[in-house]
Design a protein around this motif. Sequence first.
Motif, PDB file in Angstrom:
ATOM      1  N   ALA A 101      50.091 -63.144-119.211  1.00 19.09           N
ATOM      2  CA  ALA A 101      50.603 -63.412-117.868  1.00 19.09           C
ATOM      3  C   ALA A 101      51.884 -62.611-117.674  1.00 19.09           C
ATOM      4  O   ALA A 101      52.839 -62.767-118.428  1.00 19.09           O
ATOM      5  N   GLY A 102      51.870 -61.746-116.668  1.00 14.92           N
ATOM      6  CA  GLY A 102      52.968 -60.803-116.505  1.00 14.92           C
ATOM      7  C   GLY A 102      52.650 -59.495-117.210  1.00 14.92           C
ATOM      8  O   GLY A 102      53.541 -58.813-117.720  1.00 14.92           O
ATOM      9  N   SER A 103      51.379 -59.131-117.207  1.00  5.71           N
ATOM     10  CA  SER A 103      50.891 -58.001-117.993  1.00  5.71           C
ATOM     11  C   SER A 103      51.413 -56.647-117.541  1.00  5.71           C
ATOM     12  O   SER A 103      51.379 -55.688-118.315  1.00  5.71           O
ATOM     13  N   SER A 104      51.908 -56.541-116.316  1.00  8.37           N
ATOM     14  CA  SER A 104      52.360 -55.239-115.822  1.00  8.37           C
ATOM     15  C   SER A 104      53.844 -54.992-116.042  1.00  8.37           C
ATOM     16  O   SER A 104      54.336 -53.901-115.742  1.00  8.37           O
TER      17      SER A 104
ATOM     18  N   GLY B 281      55.208 -57.430-120.992  1.00  3.13           N
ATOM     19  CA  GLY B 281      53.778 -57.663-120.899  1.00  3.13           C
ATOM     20  C   GLY B 281      52.945 -56.433-121.189  1.00  3.13           C
ATOM     21  O   GLY B 281      51.921 -56.510-121.884  1.00  3.13           O
ATOM     22  N   SER B 282      53.364 -55.285-120.682  1.00  2.00           N
ATOM     23  CA  SER B 282      52.611 -54.057-120.919  1.00  2.00           C
ATOM     24  C   SER B 282      52.606 -53.700-122.405  1.00  2.00           C
ATOM     25  O   SER B 282      51.595 -53.211-122.939  1.00  2.00           O
ATOM     26  N   GLN B 283      53.720 -53.964-123.090  1.00  5.03           N
ATOM     27  CA  GLN B 283      53.776 -53.680-124.530  1.00  5.03           C
ATOM     28  C   GLN B 283      52.933 -54.669-125.325  1.00  5.03           C
ATOM     29  O   GLN B 283      52.291 -54.300-126.316  1.00  5.03           O
ATOM     30  N   VAL B 284      52.942 -55.933-124.907  1.00  4.67           N
ATOM     31  CA  VAL B 284      52.099 -56.934-125.565  1.00  4.67           C
ATOM     32  C   VAL B 284      50.626 -56.545-125.433  1.00  4.67           C
ATOM     33  O   VAL B 284      49.857 -56.600-126.405  1.00  4.67           O
ATOM     34  N   CYS B 285      50.225 -56.121-124.241  1.00 10.77           N
ATOM     35  CA  CYS B 285      48.837 -55.707-124.026  1.00 10.77           C
ATOM     36  C   CYS B 285      48.465 -54.548-124.937  1.00 10.77           C
ATOM     37  O   CYS B 285      47.389 -54.536-125.557  1.00 10.77           O
ATOM     38  N   ARG B 286      49.350 -53.575-125.037  1.00 10.65           N
ATOM     39  CA  ARG B 286      49.056 -52.407-125.871  1.00 10.65           C
ATOM     40  C   ARG B 286      48.943 -52.787-127.349  1.00 10.65           C
ATOM     41  O   ARG B 286      47.999 -52.386-128.034  1.00 10.65           O
ATOM     42  N   LEU B 287      49.919 -53.565-127.847  1.00  9.37           N
ATOM     43  CA  LEU B 287      49.912 -53.942-129.258  1.00  9.37           C
ATOM     44  C   LEU B 287      48.705 -54.814-129.603  1.00  9.37           C
ATOM     45  O   LEU B 287      48.076 -54.631-130.655  1.00  9.37           O
ATOM     46  N   ALA B 288      48.384 -55.755-128.734  1.00 10.20           N
ATOM     47  CA  ALA B 288      47.234 -56.627-128.988  1.00 10.20           C
ATOM     48  C   ALA B 288      45.943 -55.817-128.984  1.00 10.20           C
ATOM     49  O   ALA B 288      45.062 -56.021-129.825  1.00 10.20           O
ATOM     50  N   GLY B 289      45.833 -54.880-128.056  1.00 10.24           N
ATOM     51  CA  GLY B 289      44.649 -54.032-128.014  1.00 10.24           C
ATOM     52  C   GLY B 289      44.525 -53.159-129.244  1.00 10.24           C
ATOM     53  O   GLY B 289      43.428 -53.000-129.802  1.00 10.24           O
TER      54      GLY B 289
ATOM     55  N   ARG C  85      44.371 -59.173-118.652  1.00 12.09           N
ATOM     56  CA  ARG C  85      45.634 -58.913-117.965  1.00 12.09           C
ATOM     57  C   ARG C  85      45.759 -59.811-116.732  1.00 12.09           C
ATOM     58  O   ARG C  85      44.872 -59.817-115.874  1.00 12.09           O
ATOM     59  N   LEU C  86      46.878 -60.538-116.673  1.00 14.23           N
ATOM     60  CA  LEU C  86      47.114 -61.460-115.569  1.00 14.23           C
ATOM     61  C   LEU C  86      48.383 -61.056-114.820  1.00 14.23           C
ATOM     62  O   LEU C  86      49.493 -61.347-115.246  1.00 14.23           O
ATOM     63  N   SER C  87      48.211 -60.345-113.727  1.00 16.61           N
ATOM     64  CA  SER C  87      49.318 -60.008-112.839  1.00 16.61           C
ATOM     65  C   SER C  87      48.721 -59.583-111.513  1.00 16.61           C
ATOM     66  O   SER C  87      47.532 -59.241-111.433  1.00 16.61           O
ATOM     67  N   ARG C  88      49.520 -59.587-110.473  1.00 19.75           N
ATOM     68  CA  ARG C  88      49.014 -59.126-109.182  1.00 19.75           C
ATOM     69  C   ARG C  88      48.595 -57.662-109.257  1.00 19.75           C
ATOM     70  O   ARG C  88      47.605 -57.258-108.648  1.00 19.75           O
ATOM     71  N   THR C  89      49.347 -56.876-110.022  1.00 27.22           N
ATOM     72  CA  THR C  89      48.994 -55.467-110.193  1.00 27.22           C
ATOM     73  C   THR C  89      47.603 -55.322-110.796  1.00 27.22           C
ATOM     74  O   THR C  89      46.855 -54.396-110.475  1.00 27.22           O
ATOM     75  N   ASP C  90      47.252 -56.271-111.681  1.00 29.85           N
ATOM     76  CA  ASP C  90      45.949 -56.232-112.344  1.00 29.85           C
ATOM     77  C   ASP C  90      44.908 -57.101-111.642  1.00 29.85           C
ATOM     78  O   ASP C  90      43.835 -57.371-112.196  1.00 29.85           O
ATOM     79  N   GLY C  91      45.221 -57.561-110.429  1.00 24.86           N
ATOM     80  CA  GLY C  91      44.245 -58.269-109.616  1.00 24.86           C
ATOM     81  C   GLY C  91      44.194 -59.770-109.785  1.00 24.86           C
ATOM     82  O   GLY C  91      43.257 -60.413-109.281  1.00 24.86           O
ATOM     83  N   VAL C  92      45.178 -60.366-110.455  1.00 22.56           N
ATOM     84  CA  VAL C  92      45.204 -61.816-110.647  1.00 22.56           C
ATOM     85  C   VAL C  92      46.538 -62.362-110.167  1.00 22.56           C
ATOM     86  O   VAL C  92      47.591 -61.979-110.686  1.00 22.56           O
ATOM     87  N   ASP C  93      46.488 -63.262-109.187  1.00 26.37           N
ATOM     88  CA  ASP C  93      47.701 -63.914-108.685  1.00 26.37           C
ATOM     89  C   ASP C  93      47.930 -65.184-109.501  1.00 26.37           C
ATOM     90  O   ASP C  93      47.131 -66.132-109.428  1.00 26.37           O
ATOM     91  N   LEU C  94      49.008 -65.208-110.274  1.00 26.19           N
ATOM     92  CA  LEU C  94      49.284 -66.359-111.138  1.00 26.19           C
ATOM     93  C   LEU C  94      49.560 -67.635-110.353  1.00 26.19           C
ATOM     94  O   LEU C  94      49.502 -68.738-110.909  1.00 26.19           O
ATOM     95  N   LEU C  95      49.860 -67.517-109.073  1.00 30.03           N
ATOM     96  CA  LEU C  95      50.112 -68.685-108.232  1.00 30.03           C
ATOM     97  C   LEU C  95      48.821 -69.265-107.649  1.00 30.03           C
ATOM     98  O   LEU C  95      48.855 -70.311-106.995  1.00 30.03           O
TER      99      LEU C  95
ATOM    100  N   LYS D  97      39.512 -68.672-113.444  1.00 26.83           N
ATOM    101  CA  LYS D  97      38.428 -67.694-113.646  1.00 26.83           C
ATOM    102  C   LYS D  97      38.793 -66.692-114.734  1.00 26.83           C
ATOM    103  O   LYS D  97      37.969 -66.336-115.585  1.00 26.83           O
ATOM    104  N   ALA D  98      40.066 -66.263-114.751  1.00 36.09           N
ATOM    105  CA  ALA D  98      40.497 -65.246-115.713  1.00 36.09           C
ATOM    106  C   ALA D  98      40.567 -65.774-117.138  1.00 36.09           C
ATOM    107  O   ALA D  98      40.408 -65.003-118.091  1.00 36.09           O
ATOM    108  N   LEU D  99      40.804 -67.070-117.300  1.00 36.90           N
ATOM    109  CA  LEU D  99      41.011 -67.614-118.645  1.00 36.90           C
ATOM    110  C   LEU D  99      39.729 -68.058-119.346  1.00 36.90           C
ATOM    111  O   LEU D  99      39.795 -68.541-120.486  1.00 36.90           O
ATOM    112  N   VAL D 100      38.596 -67.877-118.728  1.00 42.63           N
ATOM    113  CA  VAL D 100      37.330 -68.256-119.372  1.00 42.63           C
ATOM    114  C   VAL D 100      37.177 -67.475-120.684  1.00 42.63           C
ATOM    115  O   VAL D 100      37.265 -66.249-120.708  1.00 42.63           O
ATOM    116  N   GLY D 101      36.993 -68.202-121.781  1.00 41.35           N
ATOM    117  CA  GLY D 101      36.802 -67.576-123.091  1.00 41.35           C
ATOM    118  C   GLY D 101      38.076 -67.159-123.794  1.00 41.35           C
ATOM    119  O   GLY D 101      38.022 -66.632-124.912  1.00 41.35           O
ATOM    120  N   VAL D 102      39.230 -67.395-123.177  1.00 46.50           N
ATOM    121  CA  VAL D 102      40.509 -66.990-123.768  1.00 46.50           C
ATOM    122  C   VAL D 102      40.936 -67.989-124.837  1.00 46.50           C
ATOM    123  O   VAL D 102      40.817 -69.207-124.659  1.00 46.50           O
TER     124      VAL D 102
END
Length: 248
Positions: free
Chosen positions: A6-9, A13-21, A29-39, A46-51
């Motif tokens: 959450a806050g992937s952009s 958050g961007s560094q966490v995404c890279r390191l985890a990948g 990725r959960l951010s408005r930039t990535d198409g998910v509104d956390l509010l 929908k985004a957290l299914v299987g997480v």
Amino acid sequence: MRIAVAGSSGLIGSQVCRLAGEAGHEVVRLSRTDGVDLLDPDAVAKALVGVEAVVDVSRPSRMDLASAREFFTTVARNLGAAGREAGVRRTVVLSIVGVDRGQDYDWYVATLAHEQAIREHAPGARVLRTTQFHEFPGQVLQRALAGRASSGAVEIMDVPTQPVDSAEVARALVEIATDPGSADRQLAGPRTERLVDLVRELAAHDGLDLTVVPGPASTSMAGGSMLPGPEVPTAGVDWHTWLESRRG
């Protein structure tokens, strides 16, 4: 492991995404930039299914107390409800060293509310408290310049700080999220500085024709609330080494 950020952009958050990948995890990725509104609770569900783990490094667009606290508590409720439904095992939230000692500063009030809301709502809550990032002096300078008149000095709050490399913060978040035995942690950089001195050095290094002078700060911060205790582990390079490596 399927990890949601959450806050992937953002910076962390961007560094966490890279390191985890890079470690072989599947990243959501959960951010408005990535198409998910956390509010939006439906979008989060929908985004957290299987997480299996969530890293929350989200930040509001507005930093005033009322807006920030409302954002943080709403996001925590949404992540918590969706996380429980999805079977999330751990939720890791990023916070600030000394946040409970700095409650005379609005951002710290909102950040502590973030911690508390994650603990209340999210499954398997873990908290990573860190000192300010190496990027912090630059962010402070940008805000000061945005509100600066055409002439005059730039005032920077005169506080002690012990900044940490944001790459170390991202690494610690991934470790906590992926370790079943993880617990709350703290992390700091290796060297104590004064924020006004760092901003002054940064301005000179970047060739900015600025006069940087000490400005007022909250009582707690001026007294050292941003500094880690002796028990807090340190990691990474000091700020001056980071500056030369990033801006040289």
